[in-house]
Design a protein around this motif. Structure first.
Motif, PDB file in Angstrom:
ATOM      1  N   GLU A 198      31.706  37.215  43.798  1.00 54.67           N
ATOM      2  CA  GLU A 198      31.395  38.319  42.893  1.00 54.67           C
ATOM      3  C   GLU A 198      29.916  38.681  42.896  1.00 54.67           C
ATOM      4  O   GLU A 198      29.555  39.864  42.932  1.00 54.67           O
ATOM      5  CB  GLU A 198      31.863  38.007  41.471  1.00 54.67           C
ATOM      6  CG  GLU A 198      33.366  37.975  41.310  1.00 54.67           C
ATOM      7  CD  GLU A 198      34.020  36.696  41.833  1.00 54.67           C
ATOM      8  OE1 GLU A 198      33.312  35.696  42.127  1.00 54.67           O
ATOM      9  OE2 GLU A 198      35.255  36.687  41.984  1.00 54.67           O
TER      10      GLU A 198
ATOM     11  N   GLY B 264      32.280  31.671  44.183  1.00 56.52           N
ATOM     12  CA  GLY B 264      32.978  32.928  44.350  1.00 56.52           C
ATOM     13  C   GLY B 264      32.091  33.941  45.069  1.00 56.52           C
ATOM     14  O   GLY B 264      30.964  33.634  45.474  1.00 56.52           O
TER      15      GLY B 264
ATOM     16  N   MET C 267      41.853  45.380  48.254  1.00 60.35           N
ATOM     17  CA  MET C 267      41.473  44.341  49.204  1.00 60.35           C
ATOM     18  C   MET C 267      40.637  43.297  48.462  1.00 60.35           C
ATOM     19  O   MET C 267      39.728  43.633  47.725  1.00 60.35           O
ATOM     20  CB  MET C 267      40.664  44.967  50.352  1.00 60.35           C
ATOM     21  CG  MET C 267      40.243  43.969  51.399  1.00 60.35           C
ATOM     22  SD  MET C 267      39.178  44.629  52.734  1.00 60.35           S
ATOM     23  CE  MET C 267      40.183  45.871  53.470  1.00 60.35           C
ATOM     24  N   SER C 268      40.936  42.031  48.663  1.00 58.92           N
ATOM     25  CA  SER C 268      40.198  40.947  48.006  1.00 58.92           C
ATOM     26  C   SER C 268      38.767  40.878  48.544  1.00 58.92           C
ATOM     27  O   SER C 268      38.468  41.393  49.632  1.00 58.92           O
ATOM     28  CB  SER C 268      40.900  39.612  48.252  1.00 58.92           C
ATOM     29  OG  SER C 268      40.728  39.217  49.610  1.00 58.92           O
ATOM     30  N   LEU C 269      37.900  40.233  47.778  1.00 59.79           N
ATOM     31  CA  LEU C 269      36.517  40.064  48.234  1.00 59.79           C
ATOM     32  C   LEU C 269      36.464  39.236  49.510  1.00 59.79           C
ATOM     33  O   LEU C 269      35.650  39.492  50.391  1.00 59.79           O
ATOM     34  CB  LEU C 269      35.662  39.439  47.138  1.00 59.79           C
ATOM     35  CG  LEU C 269      35.470  40.284  45.870  1.00 59.79           C
ATOM     36  CD1 LEU C 269      34.602  39.542  44.860  1.00 59.79           C
ATOM     37  CD2 LEU C 269      34.890  41.646  46.203  1.00 59.79           C
ATOM     38  N   GLU C 270      37.353  38.246  49.618  1.00 60.18           N
ATOM     39  CA  GLU C 270      37.399  37.431  50.831  1.00 60.18           C
ATOM     40  C   GLU C 270      37.752  38.295  52.038  1.00 60.18           C
ATOM     41  O   GLU C 270      37.152  38.158  53.107  1.00 60.18           O
ATOM     42  CB  GLU C 270      38.398  36.278  50.681  1.00 60.18           C
ATOM     43  CG  GLU C 270      37.966  35.191  49.726  1.00 60.18           C
ATOM     44  CD  GLU C 270      38.187  35.533  48.249  1.00 60.18           C
ATOM     45  OE1 GLU C 270      38.831  36.577  47.935  1.00 60.18           O
ATOM     46  OE2 GLU C 270      37.704  34.761  47.402  1.00 60.18           O
ATOM     47  N   ALA C 271      38.731  39.172  51.879  1.00 57.14           N
ATOM     48  CA  ALA C 271      39.121  40.064  52.969  1.00 57.14           C
ATOM     49  C   ALA C 271      37.995  41.038  53.310  1.00 57.14           C
ATOM     50  O   ALA C 271      37.762  41.335  54.484  1.00 57.14           O
ATOM     51  CB  ALA C 271      40.393  40.819  52.604  1.00 57.14           C
ATOM     52  N   GLN C 272      37.293  41.528  52.292  1.00 55.86           N
ATOM     53  CA  GLN C 272      36.156  42.414  52.536  1.00 55.86           C
ATOM     54  C   GLN C 272      35.052  41.688  53.307  1.00 55.86           C
ATOM     55  O   GLN C 272      34.476  42.239  54.248  1.00 55.86           O
ATOM     56  CB  GLN C 272      35.598  42.957  51.224  1.00 55.86           C
ATOM     57  CG  GLN C 272      36.502  43.946  50.532  1.00 55.86           C
ATOM     58  CD  GLN C 272      35.906  44.412  49.217  1.00 55.86           C
ATOM     59  OE1 GLN C 272      34.787  44.902  49.178  1.00 55.86           O
ATOM     60  NE2 GLN C 272      36.676  44.247  48.139  1.00 55.86           N
TER      61      GLN C 272
END
Length: 189
Positions: free
Chosen positions: A152, A150, A1-6
């Motif tokens: 991160e 971002g 799962m991408s960070l955006e989705a998380q």
């Protein structure tokens, strides 16, 4: 799962946050974003096992309207937004026109602040990339995420100064953040 989705998954679990996003969407403000602690604090809380809504003091709502940068015009929007919320959210939602922040920022924070051209540009001026996250709920309930550096740093619990602005207040802010969340890695400028 991408960070955006998380990020979206975490935020959608907060009922008060989603309510604020829905009301802000319905207010139909120009270039609206919800940013600052209402966003990043929930992620840190979630990642560190704290209750999602713990310690949330306010909801910073940005909009951008360069057509009238007077306080009076901003106050009309502030009052309109306040009327759209019931207590306790009414007292917690803080609305600011990003087109006029440069008029008061230096006297309030002691740092110069050049005018911005959008709410998203304002996010790029936040003290730390960890803080520089904003969201907007679109008409079809899609969440737009603005994270100029971002995600991160946020998801790695790393706080560092924003390299593109003076950070005179960064040491004091980072000490408070580390005291609140000892799990943070705080980097010096």
């Amino acid at each position: 799962m991408s960070l955006e989705a998380q990020l979206e998954t975490i935020l959608r679990r907060s009922e008060p946050l989603m309510h604020v996003l829905e009301v802000v969407r319905d207010l139909d403000l120009p270039d609206p974003l919800l940013f600052a602690g209402a966003i990043y604090q929930r992620v840190i809380n979630d990642l560190t096992g704290r209750p999602l809504d713990a310690g949330i003091k306010d909801y910073d709502v940005a909009y951008f309207d360069a057509s009238d940068v007077s306080y009076e015009a901003e106050d009309v929007v502030i009052r309109r937004a306040a009327a759209a919320f019931e207590p306790p959210l009414r007292e917690m939602v803080e609305v600011r026109n990003q087109a006029r922040v440069h008029l008061w920022f230096e006297s309030h924070f002691g740092e110069t602040y050049a005018p911005v051209s959008s709410s998203a540009e304002a996010v790029s001026r936040f003290m730390s990339p960890l803080h520089a996250v904003a969201v907007r709920l679109e008409a079809e309930d899609r969440m737009t995420i603005v994270a100029p550096f971002g995600l991160e740093d946020l998801f790695s619990l790393t706080m560092r100064p924003n390299p593109s602005r003076p950070n005179r207040n960064y040491p004091a802010v980072s000490i408070k953040a580390k005291a609140r969340w000892p799990e943070l890695t705080v980097l010096e400028g």
